[in-house]
Write an enzyme that holds these catalytic residues in place. Structure first.
Site: not given
Ligand code: RB5
Length: 156
Positions: A137, A74, A69-72, A140, A12-13, A113, A102-103
């Protein structure tokens, strides 16, 4: 291994800049990379790109997928709603290696981020160069598929 070098990448952005750099890195390393977008840092919705990427992995066009994405998180939530997709959010080398061994993860999710770019690149390289260790594995991983298609039997 046929298709092993075929990889899909999406973001994403928040992950756009990392995606552009990873794309370049992977192509230089000899991977055939399909970019499913997004195409700029304009705000957009991660499930769309996770979905486009997962379709390519599901239909065998690409062996692995990399989502940023920002955190991975989503991206991983969206990706794991697809049959046959085993997506893992990783921010350290050990987990990245283990999720392949393993997975048998087929999609790596990274948080732009959360980890710096060099780490993201290293984790991508580890993910793509580590093999699944079949044996113990298998049961599982098979159970994950059974949960997914509602055929899982709780033997307890
Ligand atoms: C976007 O702001 C943020 O929510 C997205 O990149 C992601 O981190 C969602 O999990």
């Amino acid at each position: 291994m046929k298709g092993f070098k075929k990889v899909a990448i999406g973001s994403d952005h928040a992950g756009f800049t990392y995606k552009a750099r990873l794309l370049e890195h992977l192509r230089k390393a000899g991977y055939e990379v399909t970019d499913v977008g997004c195409d700029s840092e304009e705000r957009c919705h991660y499930p769309l790109f996770a979905h486009r990427l997962c379709r390519l992995v599901q239909n065998g066009t690409c062996r692995y997928g990399i989502l940023v994405c920002g955190t991975g998180i989503g991206m991983s939530m969206a990706a794991n709603k697809h049959r046959g997709i085993r997506a893992a959010v990783c921010s350290d080398e050990y987990s990245t290696k283990m999720t392949r061994e393993h997975n048998d993860a087929n999609v790596l999710c990274l948080g732009a981020r959360v980890v710096d770019y060099d780490t993201a690149e290293r984790l991508t390289d580890i993910f793509l160069s580590t093999g699944y260790i079949s044996g113990d594995h298998d049961t599982r991983v098979k159970m994950l598929g059974e949960i997914e298609n509602c055929s899982f039997k709780d033997g307890e």
